[in-house]
Design a protein around this motif. Structure first.
Motif, PDB file in Angstrom:
ATOM      1  N   ILE A 211      -8.835  10.206   1.503  1.00 38.81           N
ATOM      2  CA  ILE A 211      -9.363   9.368   2.592  1.00 38.81           C
ATOM      3  C   ILE A 211      -8.503   8.120   2.774  1.00 38.81           C
ATOM      4  O   ILE A 211      -8.190   7.706   3.896  1.00 38.81           O
ATOM      5  CB  ILE A 211     -10.829   8.990   2.296  1.00 38.81           C
ATOM      6  N   GLY A 212      -8.075   7.519   1.641  1.00 35.99           N
ATOM      7  CA  GLY A 212      -7.201   6.350   1.733  1.00 35.99           C
ATOM      8  C   GLY A 212      -5.862   6.685   2.370  1.00 35.99           C
ATOM      9  O   GLY A 212      -5.315   5.879   3.140  1.00 35.99           O
ATOM     10  N   GLU A 213      -5.335   7.871   2.089  1.00 43.41           N
ATOM     11  CA  GLU A 213      -4.066   8.275   2.700  1.00 43.41           C
ATOM     12  C   GLU A 213      -4.225   8.478   4.206  1.00 43.41           C
ATOM     13  O   GLU A 213      -3.340   8.131   4.971  1.00 43.41           O
ATOM     14  CB  GLU A 213      -3.566   9.555   2.035  1.00 43.41           C
ATOM     15  N   ARG A 214      -5.354   9.053   4.612  1.00 45.78           N
ATOM     16  CA  ARG A 214      -5.575   9.232   6.052  1.00 45.78           C
ATOM     17  C   ARG A 214      -5.693   7.883   6.759  1.00 45.78           C
ATOM     18  O   ARG A 214      -5.161   7.695   7.857  1.00 45.78           O
ATOM     19  CB  ARG A 214      -6.838  10.071   6.281  1.00 45.78           C
ATOM     20  N   GLN A 215      -6.394   6.946   6.151  1.00 49.07           N
ATOM     21  CA  GLN A 215      -6.490   5.609   6.749  1.00 49.07           C
ATOM     22  C   GLN A 215      -5.139   4.926   6.802  1.00 49.07           C
ATOM     23  O   GLN A 215      -4.807   4.234   7.771  1.00 49.07           O
ATOM     24  CB  GLN A 215      -7.490   4.768   5.953  1.00 49.07           C
ATOM     25  N   LEU A 216      -4.336   5.127   5.754  1.00 52.46           N
ATOM     26  CA  LEU A 216      -3.002   4.534   5.734  1.00 52.46           C
ATOM     27  C   LEU A 216      -2.097   5.171   6.778  1.00 52.46           C
ATOM     28  O   LEU A 216      -1.257   4.490   7.379  1.00 52.46           O
ATOM     29  CB  LEU A 216      -2.397   4.687   4.337  1.00 52.46           C
ATOM     30  N   SER A 217      -2.255   6.473   7.014  1.00 49.11           N
ATOM     31  CA  SER A 217      -1.434   7.138   8.032  1.00 49.11           C
ATOM     32  C   SER A 217      -1.726   6.595   9.426  1.00 49.11           C
ATOM     33  O   SER A 217      -0.831   6.533  10.276  1.00 49.11           O
ATOM     34  CB  SER A 217      -1.688   8.645   7.995  1.00 49.11           C
ATOM     35  N   ILE A 218      -2.971   6.184   9.671  1.00 46.84           N
ATOM     36  CA  ILE A 218      -3.305   5.578  10.973  1.00 46.84           C
ATOM     37  C   ILE A 218      -2.530   4.278  11.156  1.00 46.84           C
ATOM     38  O   ILE A 218      -1.976   3.998  12.231  1.00 46.84           O
ATOM     39  CB  ILE A 218      -4.820   5.336  11.061  1.00 46.84           C
ATOM     40  N   LYS A 219      -2.461   3.467  10.102  1.00 47.27           N
ATOM     41  CA  LYS A 219      -1.705   2.220  10.170  1.00 47.27           C
ATOM     42  C   LYS A 219      -0.212   2.489  10.367  1.00 47.27           C
ATOM     43  O   LYS A 219       0.483   1.773  11.102  1.00 47.27           O
ATOM     44  CB  LYS A 219      -1.932   1.404   8.894  1.00 47.27           C
TER      45      LYS A 219
ATOM     46  N   ARG B 113       0.808  -1.219   0.000  1.00 44.79           N
ATOM     47  CA  ARG B 113       0.000   0.000   0.000  1.00 44.79           C
ATOM     48  C   ARG B 113       0.841   1.270   0.000  1.00 44.79           C
ATOM     49  O   ARG B 113       0.349   2.334  -0.381  1.00 44.79           O
ATOM     50  CB  ARG B 113      -0.927   0.001   1.224  1.00 44.79           C
TER      51      ARG B 113
END
Length: 278
Positions: free
Chosen positions: A210-218, A122
């Motif tokens: 939105i996908g980048e924000r979710q990836l930043s959480i991971k 990802r």
């Protein structure tokens, strides 16, 4: 229906506190009395049961746990006194602590590795502009070997402003016809990708953010697990040094140079360490 039900009558209200008794507070109503009486009965029954238990108690009752236990102001206190534990007992407890740390460290490493495998496909394709605003994410990715040097990326990746993946996919063919077929398929995919990029609208851009924000959480979870693994590793190393000092205590003298090296290795952050870990 009776006629009296159609006639408006005066509403009867509960009696309030008279004016000359205002200084005594609100006048107790029936519901207040019921609640107070119920609480009184509960306390009375509890005291009655406690008195019965005290009357039935055996005056000669004794067990060894009474030696180190007492009550102060209704609070149960258990103390072993001022007697220090033996060196063998402390060494055994330190051994159990070391085993627990090893178990937690292995568990964290497995979760960390699973998270790396989840993030590996990802990360390529993330916008470099987004990572420049999040230096903590870049540090965590580089520590996990998920982000190479941006300067060594290909010209196309730098031009698009995205992270490049590691390595390339190799496809083996048996003859020239199959090679032509693969090249044709690649050209078709490239044209389709260019068409999709040209037709990209605000909705796709919003979905990417939105996908980048979710990836930043991971990725932040990855950084947290990295710090946890470092802390557990450091604690395990310190405990190993303490156990080494305890094993040599009483059997033979430890050279001062070796003791100083062990203490320096453990207390390099300014922590004071003795052979008992305090």
């Amino acid at each position: 229906m009776a006629l009296r039900n159609y006639v408006q009558r005066r509403n009867h209200k509960e009696r309030s506190q008279p004016e000359h008794r205002k200084h005594l507070g609100l006048l107790e109503k029936h519901k207040d009395y019921v609640e107070r009486a119920r609480a009184h009965h509960i306390k009375r029954d509890k005291l009655q049961r406690l008195r019965q238990k005290a009357a039935d108690r055996n005056q000669d009752e004794f067990y060894l746990g009474m030696i180190g236990k007492k009550t102060e102001k209704g609070v149960h206190i258990e103390s072993r006194g001022n007697k220090a534990l033996d060196n063998d007992v402390v060494s055994l407890l330190k051994t159990q602590d070391a085993g627990y740390l090893r178990k937690q460290l292995n568990s964290e490493r497995k979760k960390y590795q699973a998270l790396i495998e989840e993030l590996a496909p990802r990360v390529p394709g993330m916008r470099l502009a987004y990572l420049e605003k999040k230096p903590d994410l870049v540090t965590a990715l580089r520590k996990a070997n998920l982000l190479g040097d941006v300067q060594t990326s290909s010209a196309s990746a730098q031009q698009q402003g995205r992270v490049q993946g590691f390595g390339k996919k190799t496809k083996w063919v048996d003859d020239v016809e199959e090679l032509k077929q693969v090249a044709k398929e690649n050209r078709r995919k490239s044209k389709k990708k260019e068409t999709l990029e040209e037709e990209q609208d605000e909705r796709l851009v919003q979905a990417e953010k939105i996908g980048e924000r979710q990836l930043s959480i991971k990725i932040r979870e990855l950084a947290t697990r990295q710090r946890r693994i470092d802390a557990l590793t450091e604690a395990s190393q310190k405990l190993d040094v303490v156990r080494s000092l305890m094993r040599t205590r009483g059997s033979h003298a430890v050279p001062k140079k070796q003791v100083q090296e062990l203490k320096d290795a453990v207390g390099k952050r300014g922590a004071k360490v003795t052979s008992r870990g305090r």
